[in-house]
Design an enzyme around this catalytic site. Structure first.
Site, PDB file in Angstrom:
ATOM      1  N   ASN A  47      32.746 -69.131  23.428  1.00  0.00           N
ATOM      2  CA  ASN A  47      33.571 -68.245  24.263  1.00  0.00           C
ATOM      3  C   ASN A  47      34.907 -67.956  23.578  1.00  0.00           C
ATOM      4  OD1 ASN A  47      31.895 -68.376  26.916  1.00  0.00           O
ATOM      5  ND2 ASN A  47      32.158 -70.514  26.315  1.00  0.00           N
TER       6      ASN A  47
ATOM      7  N   TYR B 283      19.510 -62.588  25.999  1.00  0.00           N
ATOM      8  CA  TYR B 283      20.641 -62.386  25.109  1.00  0.00           C
ATOM      9  C   TYR B 283      20.520 -63.266  23.874  1.00  0.00           C
ATOM     10  CZ  TYR B 283      25.472 -62.460  23.408  1.00  0.00           C
ATOM     11  OH  TYR B 283      26.601 -62.377  22.618  1.00  0.00           O
TER      12      TYR B 283
ATOM     13  N   LEU C  40      30.528 -56.576  13.971  1.00  0.00           N
ATOM     14  CA  LEU C  40      30.937 -57.142  15.255  1.00  0.00           C
ATOM     15  C   LEU C  40      30.285 -56.452  16.440  1.00  0.00           C
ATOM     16  CD1 LEU C  40      34.780 -57.416  14.496  1.00  0.00           C
ATOM     17  CD2 LEU C  40      33.028 -59.180  14.175  1.00  0.00           C
TER      18      LEU C  40
ATOM     19  N   PRO D 255      87.908 -66.190  35.691  1.00  0.00           N
ATOM     20  CA  PRO D 255      89.196 -66.431  35.027  1.00  0.00           C
ATOM     21  C   PRO D 255      90.082 -67.391  35.819  1.00  0.00           C
ATOM     22  CG  PRO D 255      88.647 -64.100  34.942  1.00  0.00           C
ATOM     23  CD  PRO D 255      87.632 -64.742  35.841  1.00  0.00           C
ATOM     24  N   GLY D 256      90.659 -68.347  35.090  1.00  0.00           N
ATOM     25  CA  GLY D 256      91.565 -69.313  35.700  1.00  0.00           C
ATOM     26  C   GLY D 256      90.886 -70.458  36.427  1.00  0.00           C
TER      27      GLY D 256
ATOM     28  N   LYS E 287      20.113 -62.204  19.849  1.00  0.00           N
ATOM     29  CA  LYS E 287      21.053 -62.653  18.817  1.00  0.00           C
ATOM     30  C   LYS E 287      20.317 -63.406  17.706  1.00  0.00           C
ATOM     31  CE  LYS E 287      25.221 -61.258  19.786  1.00  0.00           C
ATOM     32  NZ  LYS E 287      25.931 -60.388  18.812  1.00  0.00           N
TER      33      LYS E 287
END
Length: 374
Positions: free
Chosen positions: A137, A108, A58, A286-287, A112
């Protein structure tokens, strides 16, 4: 968990793909991994090339200070790696990370392509199996921003309130998600690579414009205010949102919500979606009695998280009252059907906390809510 004693060499171990691959290999029980980065001694690589049974190559250069480094890093280092394997007569399978730019005539791409040609010649000479992947990508967590990934840059900058630059919003991009890459590479390790002619590839490719990427990521940031969540049925949007969260500033993982408070308790919306409804927390003192209304189409689900209460129903046009006693001691969902007026009474001495789902976000222009005592 998968268990394997296979000795695996990973070059570029500290890179984006390398870190994700090594992490997942370990998750699956592969623990005999030789991690090599270019700042390590070449003697260590020599040792690894003697012992390894599979190579994930890699390592590469994609943003050098001068163009000569392209060929040195992408061709030269590949040559060193293959020479060391030949030195030890090691015919381990070699996977190589290349790029779709290898088909283009730029520095590049040429470097490669030279690496690819070298790998193919090596296979013919030694009989070793090689797998050349021309990646497009790649995006996902742990990718370095403001380097060579527009997705990483946009995610990082938008999350951190930094500007982004969209040169051509209509420019089309092909992207692959890092988790899909890793699944493919582990399949290759098992001899189940996805081939396309002389090369291998990740099958799950997403095509989208640069402008659409930018707008989606901006909407992710805005979702903390709008409470809208991305469309998780869209595979790319789901993966992009996951990627975005990995770039959140460490002091901004949390965010406040608007609590609508009165003497009866509070109501706080958490999440809203256009196709899966609204999620909220309702706190009843409550209530206190809340509700006494009914809906034509809006339906809800109530789940009491703590406290004790009574949910009462009466079908429109009838006199019969139906009682459901609820408690945080028992995780039980109560459906609120349409056409029934209903209320919630806190019968305990502590706050009654209810997690609520409604099948549609509240729309003040069409509330579909009609007052009527149970």
């Amino acid at each position: 968990m998968e268990k394997s004693s296979m000795k695996i060499l990973v070059t570029g171990a500290n890179g984006f793909i390398g870190k994700n691959l090594i992490t997942e290999l370990k998750n699956r029980g592969y623990n005999d991994i030789f991690e090599y980065s270019r700042d390590m001694e070449i003697s260590l690589l020599d040792t690894y090339c003697q012992k390894c049974e599979f190579v994930f190559h890699l390592a590469g250069v994609n943003r050098p200070q001068n163009q000569e480094e392209f060929m040195e890093g992408n061709f030269g280092f590949t040559s060193i790696l293959l020479d060391l394997l030949k030195k030890h007569n090691n015919k381990a399978t070699v996977m190589m990370s290349s790029s779709t730019q290898a088909a283009l005539n730029n520095p590049y791409g040429r470097s490669k392509k030279a690496g690819e040609d070298l790998m193919i010649s090596y296979s013919k000479e030694t009989g070793a199996k090689v797998l050349v992947y021309r990646f497009t990508n790649v995006f996902g967590k742990w990718c370095r921003p403001n380097y060579n990934s527009v997705v990483a840059t946009f995610c990082h900058n938008i999350a951190n309130d930094l500007p982004i630059k969209v040169n051509d919003p209509d420019a089309s991009m092909n992207l692959v998600y890092i988790d899909d890459v890793i699944v493919e590479l582990i399949n290759a390790l098992k001899g189940k690579e996805n081939r396309n002619g002389n090369f291998c590839e990740v099958s799950n490719t997403h095509t989208i414009t640069l402008g659409e990427i930018a707008e989606l990521i901006k909407s992710f940031k805005d979702s903390r205010k709008t409470l809208n969540v991305p469309n998780m049925a869209n595979k790319f949007e789901k993966k992009l949102y996951s990627t975005y969260t990995s770039y959140l500033p460490i002091d901004q993982f949390s965010y406040p919500l608007k609590m609508n408070v009165d003497n009866r308790g509070s109501f706080t919306e958490i999440i809203r979606t256009m196709d899966r409804g609204q999620f909220s927390i309702n706190i009843v003192k409550p209530g206190i009695i809340k509700g006494n209304h009914w809906h034509h189409t809006k339906n809800e689900k109530f789940l009491v998280l703590s406290g004790k209460g009574l949910i009462r129903f009466r079908k429109i046009g009838t006199e019969e009252i139906i009682d459901y006693y609820v408690s945080g001691d028992k995780m039980e969902v109560v459906d609120i059907p349409v056409g029934y007026t209903h209320n919630v009474i806190n019968t305990g001495v502590t706050d009654l906390v209810i997690f609520m789902w409604a099948n549609e976000p509240f729309n003040p222009e069409e509330p579909d809510t009609y007052f009527l005592e149970v």
